[in-house]
Design a protein around this motif. Structure first.
Motif, PDB file in Angstrom:
ATOM      1  N   UNK A 127      14.864  20.693   8.027  1.00  0.00           N
ATOM      2  CA  UNK A 127      15.034  19.451   8.782  1.00  0.00           C
ATOM      3  C   UNK A 127      14.751  19.711  10.259  1.00  0.00           C
ATOM      4  N   UNK A 128      15.314  20.778  10.775  1.00  0.00           N
ATOM      5  CA  UNK A 128      15.074  21.142  12.177  1.00  0.00           C
ATOM      6  C   UNK A 128      13.603  21.459  12.426  1.00  0.00           C
ATOM      7  N   UNK A 129      12.975  22.162  11.485  1.00  0.00           N
ATOM      8  CA  UNK A 129      11.555  22.500  11.639  1.00  0.00           C
ATOM      9  C   UNK A 129      10.701  21.235  11.648  1.00  0.00           C
ATOM     10  N   UNK A 130      11.010  20.311  10.765  1.00  0.00           N
ATOM     11  CA  UNK A 130      10.254  19.056  10.710  1.00  0.00           C
ATOM     12  C   UNK A 130      10.412  18.282  12.021  1.00  0.00           C
ATOM     13  N   UNK A 131      11.624  18.206  12.527  1.00  0.00           N
ATOM     14  CA  UNK A 131      11.859  17.537  13.822  1.00  0.00           C
ATOM     15  C   UNK A 131      11.064  18.241  14.923  1.00  0.00           C
ATOM     16  N   UNK A 132      11.083  19.574  14.922  1.00  0.00           N
ATOM     17  CA  UNK A 132      10.337  20.338  15.923  1.00  0.00           C
ATOM     18  C   UNK A 132       8.849  20.059  15.874  1.00  0.00           C
ATOM     19  N   UNK A 133       8.282  20.022  14.673  1.00  0.00           N
ATOM     20  CA  UNK A 133       6.858  19.710  14.546  1.00  0.00           C
ATOM     21  C   UNK A 133       6.556  18.298  15.044  1.00  0.00           C
ATOM     22  N   UNK A 134       7.404  17.346  14.710  1.00  0.00           N
ATOM     23  CA  UNK A 134       7.185  15.966  15.166  1.00  0.00           C
ATOM     24  C   UNK A 134       7.219  15.906  16.696  1.00  0.00           C
ATOM     25  N   UNK A 135       8.166  16.587  17.311  1.00  0.00           N
ATOM     26  CA  UNK A 135       8.235  16.631  18.771  1.00  0.00           C
ATOM     27  C   UNK A 135       6.967  17.262  19.364  1.00  0.00           C
ATOM     28  N   UNK A 136       6.482  18.339  18.752  1.00  0.00           N
ATOM     29  CA  UNK A 136       5.254  18.972  19.234  1.00  0.00           C
ATOM     30  C   UNK A 136       4.039  18.081  19.017  1.00  0.00           C
ATOM     31  N   UNK A 137       4.015  17.350  17.902  1.00  0.00           N
ATOM     32  CA  UNK A 137       2.929  16.388  17.667  1.00  0.00           C
ATOM     33  C   UNK A 137       2.883  15.392  18.819  1.00  0.00           C
ATOM     34  N   UNK A 138       4.044  14.808  19.119  1.00  0.00           N
ATOM     35  CA  UNK A 138       4.122  13.819  20.196  1.00  0.00           C
ATOM     36  C   UNK A 138       3.748  14.427  21.548  1.00  0.00           C
ATOM     37  N   UNK A 139       4.152  15.674  21.763  1.00  0.00           N
ATOM     38  CA  UNK A 139       3.821  16.358  23.024  1.00  0.00           C
ATOM     39  C   UNK A 139       2.313  16.495  23.199  1.00  0.00           C
ATOM     40  N   UNK A 140       1.601  16.698  22.103  1.00  0.00           N
ATOM     41  CA  UNK A 140       0.151  16.882  22.177  1.00  0.00           C
ATOM     42  C   UNK A 140      -0.625  15.571  22.178  1.00  0.00           C
ATOM     43  N   UNK A 141       0.055  14.466  21.965  1.00  0.00           N
ATOM     44  CA  UNK A 141      -0.595  13.160  21.967  1.00  0.00           C
ATOM     45  C   UNK A 141      -0.021  12.244  23.042  1.00  0.00           C
ATOM     46  N   UNK A 142       0.253  12.798  24.213  1.00  0.00           N
ATOM     47  CA  UNK A 142       0.594  11.952  25.350  1.00  0.00           C
ATOM     48  C   UNK A 142       1.974  12.104  25.945  1.00  0.00           C
ATOM     49  N   UNK A 143       2.824  12.913  25.349  1.00  0.00           N
ATOM     50  CA  UNK A 143       4.182  13.087  25.870  1.00  0.00           C
ATOM     51  C   UNK A 143       4.468  14.574  26.096  1.00  0.00           C
ATOM     52  N   UNK A 144       3.751  15.212  27.027  1.00  0.00           N
ATOM     53  CA  UNK A 144       3.844  16.676  27.187  1.00  0.00           C
ATOM     54  C   UNK A 144       5.242  17.188  27.524  1.00  0.00           C
TER      55      UNK A 144
END
Length: 186
Positions: A127-144
């Motif tokens: 669950x934590x890993x999935x949340x981390x990936x989602x946060x990194x996805x968002x970071x790379x698409x406009x929310x650094x």
């Protein structure tokens, strides 16, 4: 003749996953440069974790086989992407890395469902890993700015993986369950 006791490859897989993830987050929050990430990611996060996955195959553990081999390959690919960008060979833009991470987010979502059938600790880790990936996805698409948030969140993920590693090691060393991992979620 007594059967020879074999080690559990999950301890190496979880150890490599946890250490490589932790060190990358030290970089992501700004505590250190990229150099150590390259070497830990390639050797312990990449090759050692991939070997652990291949050993899981021999034991018939499809979850461990898929997870450790997959994330071992993730680390090798990530390190090669970093090196490619550094040496200007097959460079990857921020968006390119974002799409790479989206693919791994989807891969993680599949394993997340499986983890819920294994133990509480593994379900929490995924669950934590999935949340981390989602946060990194968002970071790379406009929310650094979310890279730092993901960094701290993924440090907890790494510690959670190490908890499971310690559970396996301590159960063997002490001959009893010292660090319980809890019942599956379903």
């Amino acid at each position: 003749m007594a059967e020879q006791k074999l080690g559990n490859p999950a301890v190496v897989g979880l150890g490599g996953f946890g250490l490589a993830t932790m060190v990358l987050q030290f970089h992501n929050v700004g505590w250190m440069g990229l150099g150590p990430v390259i070497w830990i990611g390639l050797i312990f996060g990449g090759f050692a974790q991939m070997m652990a996955g291949l050993q899981e195959m021999k034991s018939g553990n499809n979850f461990g086989y898929c997870a450790f081999t997959g994330y071992g390959c993730f680390w090798i690919a990530l390190v090669l992407m970093f090196l490619g960008n550094h040496f200007n060979i097959y460079t990857s833009s921020t968006t390119d890395v974002g799409w790479f991470l989206v693919g791994w987010t989807m891969f993680t979502a599949i394993l997340w469902v499986g983890a819920m059938r294994i133990s509480n600790a593994l379900a929490i880790t995924f669950t934590l890993l999935l949340i981390g990936f989602i946060l990194l996805d968002l970071a790379h698409f406009g929310y650094p700015g979310l890279t730092v948030v993901a960094g701290y969140e993924l440090m907890v993920t790494a510690a959670s993986a190490w908890y499971i590693m310690a559970h396996i090691v301590f159960a063997d060393v002490f001959g009893r369950d010292v660090l319980p991992v809890g019942k599956p979620w379903f």
